[in-house]
Scaffold this motif. Structure first.
Motif, short mmCIF file in Angstrom:
data_model
loop_
_atom_site.label_atom_id
_atom_site.label_comp_id
_atom_site.label_asym_id
_atom_site.label_seq_id
_atom_site.Cartn_x
_atom_site.Cartn_y
_atom_site.Cartn_z
N ASN A 146 0.89 -1.34 0.12
CA ASN A 146 -0.11 0.05 0.06
C ASN A 146 0.73 1.22 0.09
OD1 ASN A 146 -2.45 -1.27 -0.09
ND2 ASN A 146 -2.64 -1.45 2.26
N LYS A 147 2.03 1.18 0.73
CA LYS A 147 3.01 2.44 0.62
C LYS A 147 3.55 2.45 -0.52
CE LYS A 147 7.00 4.04 3.16
NZ LYS A 147 7.90 3.61 4.45
N LEU A 148 3.91 1.40 -1.12
CA LEU A 148 4.60 1.35 -2.41
C LEU A 148 3.64 1.90 -3.73
CD1 LEU A 148 7.17 0.37 -4.08
CD2 LEU A 148 6.21 -1.64 -4.33
N PHE A 149 2.41 1.61 -3.53
CA PHE A 149 1.49 2.07 -4.49
C PHE A 149 0.89 3.22 -4.32
CE2 PHE A 149 -2.95 2.36 -6.29
CZ PHE A 149 -2.70 1.91 -7.66
N LYS A 150 1.26 3.90 -3.27
CA LYS A 150 0.59 5.52 -2.98
C LYS A 150 0.79 6.36 -3.81
CE LYS A 150 -1.18 8.64 -0.48
NZ LYS A 150 -1.02 9.81 -1.50
N GLU A 151 2.34 6.40 -4.30
CA GLU A 151 2.61 7.29 -5.36
C GLU A 151 2.02 7.14 -6.72
OE1 GLU A 151 6.91 8.99 -6.72
OE2 GLU A 151 6.38 9.26 -4.45
N CYS A 152 1.89 5.82 -6.93
CA CYS A 152 0.95 5.40 -8.17
C CYS A 152 -0.34 6.04 -8.22
CB CYS A 152 1.07 3.65 -8.49
SG CYS A 152 2.58 3.23 -8.41
N ALA A 153 -0.94 5.80 -6.98
CA ALA A 153 -2.42 6.18 -6.95
C ALA A 153 -2.49 7.60 -6.91
CB ALA A 153 -2.93 5.72 -5.53
N ASP A 154 -1.74 8.49 -6.76
CA ASP A 154 -1.76 9.72 -6.68
C ASP A 154 -1.74 10.22 -8.24
OD1 ASP A 154 -1.39 10.37 -4.08
OD2 ASP A 154 0.71 10.80 -4.44
N CYS A 155 -1.59 9.36 -9.26
CA CYS A 155 -2.18 9.78 -10.55
C CYS A 155 -3.11 8.80 -11.17
CB CYS A 155 -0.68 9.80 -11.67
SG CYS A 155 0.17 11.18 -11.24
N HIS A 156 -2.86 7.53 -10.86
CA HIS A 156 -3.63 6.49 -11.36
C HIS A 156 -5.09 5.95 -10.57
CE1 HIS A 156 -1.14 5.17 -14.90
NE2 HIS A 156 -0.10 5.49 -14.09
N GLY A 157 -5.21 6.60 -9.36
CA GLY A 157 -6.45 6.56 -8.92
C GLY A 157 -6.43 5.45 -7.77
N LYS A 158 -7.27 5.23 -6.96
CA LYS A 158 -7.63 4.09 -6.06
C LYS A 158 -7.69 2.69 -6.72
CE LYS A 158 -10.29 2.60 -2.06
NZ LYS A 158 -10.60 1.17 -2.39
N ASP A 159 -6.87 2.03 -6.55
CA ASP A 159 -6.69 0.49 -7.37
C ASP A 159 -6.51 0.57 -8.64
OD1 ASP A 159 -7.19 -0.70 -4.63
OD2 ASP A 159 -9.32 -0.71 -4.96
N GLY A 160 -5.86 1.70 -9.01
CA GLY A 160 -5.34 1.69 -10.44
C GLY A 160 -6.59 2.27 -11.42
N ALA A 161 -7.73 2.67 -10.81
CA ALA A 161 -9.02 2.92 -11.48
C ALA A 161 -9.21 4.58 -11.73
CB ALA A 161 -10.24 2.71 -10.63
N SER A 162 -8.42 4.91 -12.82
CA SER A 162 -7.97 6.32 -13.14
C SER A 162 -9.11 7.19 -13.37
CB SER A 162 -7.06 6.48 -14.22
OG SER A 162 -7.02 8.00 -14.80
N PRO A 177 7.27 6.16 -25.00
CA PRO A 177 7.34 7.63 -24.78
C PRO A 177 7.02 8.04 -23.41
CG PRO A 177 6.18 6.99 -26.78
CD PRO A 177 6.55 5.93 -26.18
N CYS A 178 7.65 9.11 -22.76
CA CYS A 178 7.26 9.30 -21.40
C CYS A 178 6.95 10.86 -21.54
CB CYS A 178 8.70 9.02 -20.64
SG CYS A 178 9.05 7.41 -20.30
N PRO A 179 5.86 11.12 -21.61
CA PRO A 179 5.57 12.80 -21.75
C PRO A 179 5.40 13.11 -20.49
CG PRO A 179 3.70 11.41 -22.27
CD PRO A 179 4.84 10.38 -22.47
N GLU A 180 5.72 14.41 -20.38
CA GLU A 180 5.59 15.13 -19.03
C GLU A 180 4.16 15.07 -18.44
OE1 GLU A 180 6.29 19.60 -18.07
OE2 GLU A 180 8.27 18.63 -17.83
N THR A 181 4.22 15.24 -17.28
CA THR A 181 2.60 14.87 -16.50
C THR A 181 2.94 15.73 -15.11
OG1 THR A 181 0.72 13.87 -16.12
CG2 THR A 181 2.74 12.66 -15.71
N LYS A 182 1.88 15.68 -14.44
CA LYS A 182 1.99 16.25 -13.25
C LYS A 182 1.15 15.13 -12.08
CE LYS A 182 2.02 21.10 -14.22
NZ LYS A 182 1.42 22.47 -14.27
N TYR A 183 1.48 15.21 -10.86
CA TYR A 183 0.87 14.55 -9.73
C TYR A 183 -0.42 15.00 -9.61
CZ TYR A 183 5.27 12.45 -8.39
OH TYR A 183 6.38 11.25 -8.53
N ARG A 184 -1.51 14.42 -9.65
CA ARG A 184 -2.96 14.72 -9.67
C ARG A 184 -3.40 15.13 -8.26
NH1 ARG A 184 -4.27 13.93 -15.17
NH2 ARG A 184 -2.11 13.85 -16.03
N GLU A 185 -2.78 13.96 -7.30
CA GLU A 185 -3.17 14.09 -5.82
C GLU A 185 -2.00 14.06 -5.09
OE1 GLU A 185 -6.13 15.05 -4.90
OE2 GLU A 185 -7.24 14.61 -6.86
#
Length: 209
Positions: free
Chosen positions: A32-48, A77-85
């Motif tokens: 859960n700690k590892l996924f936290k930063e992923c979730a800040d863009c991809h949403g809870k459980d990866g449901a963006s 490709p790795c386009p620039e984006t921003k953290y959403r949360e």
């Protein structure tokens, strides 16, 4: 076996079970700690919920591992984006940078975690005439590798049915422009498609609710 021996065995069994419980809780906390930063863009459980960020919960573990490996090697490709949360909200980042920070073991843990989640299809408006045309294109050119209309995680090819349309449109454009590598079997399928064909495919996949 006397009463004392029985009591000791029971105590040992309880200790082992309790120990396993603690290990399980610790593992859950770590992922859960590892996924936290992923979730800040991809949403809870990866449901963006962001149209330009793909839904990743429910994809196969093998596909996620392969994809992250390509990001680490900058083959995608790795386009620039921003953290959403989260604490880094608004800070610039990209997937190559994110992948670089993860070990192979981290990636495997994340992949297995996400593979165990449900793929939550995006709710979006489509052009049904284009979607109908896209269904024919998919059947003719895509179904063999993206079976059941691109909805099967077991294909290890991602999930197309219900994915965000702007993300799919950008992905197909990258394929056409040669910015994203594709399987040799895919190239002769993609190359003849014109912009209207690609738009039809995007609308077809977006039509799944």
């Amino acid at each position: 076996m006397n009463t004392k021996q029985t009591a000791r065995l029971m105590l040992l069994a309880i200790s082992i079970l309790f120990g396993f419980g603690l290990v399980g809780q610790a593992a859950a906390a770590d992922i859960n700690k590892l996924f936290k930063e992923c979730a800040d863009c991809h949403g809870k459980d990866g449901a963006s919920t962001d149209k330009d960020v793909p839904i990743i919960g429910g994809l196969s573990s093998a596909y996620i591992v392969q994809t992250m490996g390509m990001y680490k090697q900058k083959k995608r490709p790795c386009p620039e984006t921003k953290y959403r949360e989260g604490a880094k909200k608004g800070k610039k980042t990209d997937m190559c940078e994110e992948a670089k920070e993860l070990s192979d073991n981290d990636i495997k843990q994340l992949a297995d975690f996400l593979a165990g989640k449900k793929f939550v299809r995006a709710q979006q408006t489509v052009d049904m005439a284009l979607a109908k045309a896209g269904a024919k294109i998919h059947e003719h050119k895509c179904e063999k590798c993206h079976s059941n209309s691109g909805s099967e995680p077991a294909d290890d090819s991602g999930i197309l049915a219900g994915q965000w349309m702007p993300y799919l449109a950008e992905t197909l454009k990258d394929y056409k422009d040669g910015k994203r590598p594709m399987d040799k079997k895919m190239k002769p399928k993609i190359d003849p498609l014109n912009p209207t064909d690609l738009d039809a495919l995007v609308n077809y996949y977006g039509s799944f609710k």
